[in-house]
Design a protein around this motif. Structure first.
Motif, PDB file in Angstrom:
ATOM      1  N   UNK A 103       8.847 -15.224  -6.096  1.00  0.00           N
ATOM      2  CA  UNK A 103       9.056 -13.780  -6.169  1.00  0.00           C
ATOM      3  C   UNK A 103       8.752 -13.221  -7.541  1.00  0.00           C
ATOM      4  N   UNK A 104       9.140 -13.975  -8.569  1.00  0.00           N
ATOM      5  CA  UNK A 104       8.890 -13.514  -9.936  1.00  0.00           C
ATOM      6  C   UNK A 104       7.404 -13.491 -10.255  1.00  0.00           C
ATOM      7  N   UNK A 105       6.666 -14.523  -9.788  1.00  0.00           N
ATOM      8  CA  UNK A 105       5.230 -14.549 -10.034  1.00  0.00           C
ATOM      9  C   UNK A 105       4.527 -13.451  -9.235  1.00  0.00           C
ATOM     10  N   UNK A 106       4.938 -13.242  -7.996  1.00  0.00           N
ATOM     11  CA  UNK A 106       4.348 -12.166  -7.190  1.00  0.00           C
ATOM     12  C   UNK A 106       4.565 -10.815  -7.864  1.00  0.00           C
ATOM     13  N   UNK A 107       5.764 -10.589  -8.365  1.00  0.00           N
ATOM     14  CA  UNK A 107       6.082  -9.330  -9.043  1.00  0.00           C
ATOM     15  C   UNK A 107       5.156  -9.104 -10.238  1.00  0.00           C
ATOM     16  N   UNK A 108       4.930 -10.160 -11.024  1.00  0.00           N
ATOM     17  CA  UNK A 108       4.068 -10.062 -12.204  1.00  0.00           C
ATOM     18  C   UNK A 108       2.620  -9.771 -11.817  1.00  0.00           C
ATOM     19  N   UNK A 109       2.124 -10.476 -10.791  1.00  0.00           N
ATOM     20  CA  UNK A 109       0.746 -10.258 -10.352  1.00  0.00           C
ATOM     21  C   UNK A 109       0.543  -8.841  -9.819  1.00  0.00           C
ATOM     22  N   UNK A 110       1.473  -8.388  -9.012  1.00  0.00           N
ATOM     23  CA  UNK A 110       1.341  -7.071  -8.381  1.00  0.00           C
ATOM     24  C   UNK A 110       1.433  -5.933  -9.395  1.00  0.00           C
ATOM     25  N   UNK A 111       2.060  -6.203 -10.534  1.00  0.00           N
ATOM     26  CA  UNK A 111       2.133  -5.174 -11.570  1.00  0.00           C
ATOM     27  C   UNK A 111       0.743  -4.802 -12.087  1.00  0.00           C
ATOM     28  N   UNK A 112      -0.215  -5.717 -11.925  1.00  0.00           N
ATOM     29  CA  UNK A 112      -1.588  -5.449 -12.376  1.00  0.00           C
ATOM     30  C   UNK A 112      -2.435  -4.789 -11.298  1.00  0.00           C
ATOM     31  N   UNK A 113      -1.892  -4.650 -10.101  1.00  0.00           N
ATOM     32  CA  UNK A 113      -2.613  -3.974  -9.007  1.00  0.00           C
ATOM     33  C   UNK A 113      -1.589  -3.179  -8.205  1.00  0.00           C
ATOM     34  N   UNK A 114      -1.132  -2.051  -8.736  1.00  0.00           N
ATOM     35  CA  UNK A 114       0.004  -1.339  -8.148  1.00  0.00           C
ATOM     36  C   UNK A 114      -0.226  -0.807  -6.737  1.00  0.00           C
ATOM     37  N   UNK A 115      -1.472  -0.783  -6.259  1.00  0.00           N
ATOM     38  CA  UNK A 115      -1.699  -0.326  -4.883  1.00  0.00           C
ATOM     39  C   UNK A 115      -1.430  -1.435  -3.870  1.00  0.00           C
ATOM     40  N   UNK A 116      -1.200  -2.663  -4.328  1.00  0.00           N
ATOM     41  CA  UNK A 116      -0.891  -3.784  -3.443  1.00  0.00           C
ATOM     42  C   UNK A 116       0.597  -4.100  -3.505  1.00  0.00           C
ATOM     43  N   UNK A 117       1.098  -4.774  -2.458  1.00  0.00           N
ATOM     44  CA  UNK A 117       2.548  -4.867  -2.306  1.00  0.00           C
ATOM     45  C   UNK A 117       3.097  -6.281  -2.130  1.00  0.00           C
ATOM     46  N   UNK A 118       2.304  -7.197  -1.578  1.00  0.00           N
ATOM     47  CA  UNK A 118       2.839  -8.510  -1.227  1.00  0.00           C
ATOM     48  C   UNK A 118       1.828  -9.597  -1.541  1.00  0.00           C
TER      49      UNK A 118
END
Length: 461
Positions: A103-118
């Motif tokens: 969950x923590x890694x997903x959160x970090x990755x998604x911060x760089x592509x805010x239009x994506x969610x999961x």
């Protein structure tokens, strides 16, 4: 009673057998190929952007393990994270709990592509692509996936279906329903979409084979066309993502592009642990995982393992703290401009292209009669031999590791670790200049080796 396993002793006793072991038990053509071109080196250790052999000579790595070693080899922050996660003795991969690291890694990755969610975590780039293909076909209810000529998306059966190189596909049919379209050709894309059976277009913003960039405006226009026909845009960022091209994702070089699914892998774990990730929009994931009965409808036994997740978190931390993306952009611009400045000097040098630290150097037919005759001789035997003639002396004479960008391509691809700087740029440009001087002088060294390559090419027909 525990039995001791001494890895150091095993390597000490049998490390010298490495080429023999590969010949006997693995892909027997690999050592044969390496021996033929003089790449059968024995590297003893590595750090950052360099290898060292048993004599203590250093080799500059401009290949980064096909892009896996984005931070170079053995980055201390990533190493420490792996030691820490092993020492933590986590209850990993129980499969019936929710560990924090994914969950923590997903959160970090998604911060760089805010239009994506999961995010779905797998184990490789080809798995990330397979996930995207499955999800796109399921949520659209359509069977066919479009891809671009000369694309490379992996070698498993699904990803092979969207591979644009026939040499990889030959003999492995039948594959998934698919159709290739030229990169940048919106009319061809529109024609296929009107047939009503297209689930998605998968595209590399910059193709790895040949280093060809999508034309300006293409990705956004393609996205609009796809959405008009209720199809998805899949961005394959396995090689171009995580800062390689001077932005976090390569699709971000074009405003307004928001892919429905994004595939990542390679550099995500710093080269230590196999890992892949497919990022997507919320509605896609919710349609795939539509009920508790479907909770395991797409899963991976080693997906989200603690070592891969810890390494990924460490890599993203290093990228932020050491301004890796900015360095890739600045150093890439310096390297590309230095090489491009040589095009007027060398008639065999046709083009220099790419973004950030993903650079293609293309060779082409010369004008002078003497060089033209030699070039024609190589092309008649097998296209791509001249590029190999450049790669070999870069390693053997200058201790710089590079690669030909694809089968039958007269292109060298540079994808070094993103940590290189001006010193490495100087070393590469000086070595490349020396090799090109040799090729244009009419001297025998490179062209004699070219005869060896011709014999090998003819023998393999």
């Amino acid at each position: 009673m525990t039995t001791e396993f001494d890895l150091g002793r095993l390597l000490s006793e049998r490390g010298a057998e490495r080429y023999e072991l590969h010949t006997r038990y693995l892909n027997h053509q690999l050592p044969r190929m390496l021996h033929t071109i003089g790449f059968d080196k024995v590297y003893e250790r590595a750090e950052g952007a360099y290898f060292w052999d048993a004599d203590g000579d250093d080799y500059l790595d401009m290949l980064a393990g096909f892009g896996v070693m984005g931070l170079g080899r053995h980055h201390p922050v990533v190493r420490k994270a792996l030691h820490d996660v092993l020492d933590a003795s986590l209850a990993d991969l129980t499969r019936f709990d929710c560990q924090p690291l994914p969950g923590l890694l997903a959160e970090k990755l998604l911060a760089h592509s805010p239009h994506l969610d999961r995010v779905f975590f797998g184990n490789s780039g080809t798995e990330a692509v397979e996930t995207a293909l499955k999800f796109a076909r399921f949520v659209t209810g359509k069977p066919r996936v479009l891809y671009c000529d000369h694309a490379f998306h992996g070698l498993t059966t699904g990803s092979l279906s969207v591979n644009g190189e026939s040499g990889f596909r030959d003999g492995f049919a039948p594959l998934l329903p698919d159709t290739a379209v030229p990169l940048g050709d919106l009319d061809a894309l529109a024609r296929e979409l009107t047939k009503g059976d297209v689930a998605a277009l998968i595209v590399e913003p910059i193709q790895g084979k040949g280093v060809h960039e999508a034309p300006p405006g293409y990705l956004r226009a393609a996205q609009e066309l796809l959405h008009q026909h209720k199809a998805l845009l899949i961005a394959d960022e396995v090689q171009t993502g995580l800062g390689r091209t001077g932005d976090f994702y390569a699709y971000q070089h074009e405003d307004g592009v928001e892919p429905d699914l994004v595939c990542l892998a390679k550099a995500l774990s710093g080269g230590y642990v196999p890992v892949g990730a497919t990022l997507g929009k919320d509605w896609i994931f919710k349609k795939v995982y539509s009920s508790m009965d479907r909770v395991l409808v797409h899963s991976a036994s080693f997906g989200s393992n603690a070592q891969a997740m810890a390494a990924g978190l460490a890599v993203l931390s290093v990228m932020e703290n050491e301004q890796i993306v900015a360095n890739a952009r600045a150093t890439g611009e310096l390297l590309k401009s230095r090489i491009a400045a040589l095009t007027d000097k060398y008639e065999l040098l046709a083009d220099v292209r790419g973004r950030g630290l993903m650079i293609g150097i293309e060779f082409g037919r010369p004008n002078s009669l003497k060089l033209r005759g030699r070039w024609t001789m190589l092309q008649a035997a097998r296209k791509g031999l001249f590029a190999q003639m450049v790669v070999v002396p870069l390693l053997r004479r200058h201790r710089i590791l590079t690669q030909v960008s694809g089968d039958h391509l007269e292109v060298i691809k540079l994808i070094p670790p993103l940590i290189i700087g001006e010193r490495e740029v100087d070393r590469f440009v000086d070595a490349f200049t020396d090799v090109m001087d040799d090729a244009h002088s009419g001297g025998g060294l490179m062209w004699d080796f070219g005869k060896t390559l011709i014999k090998q090419a003819v023998a393999n027909r």
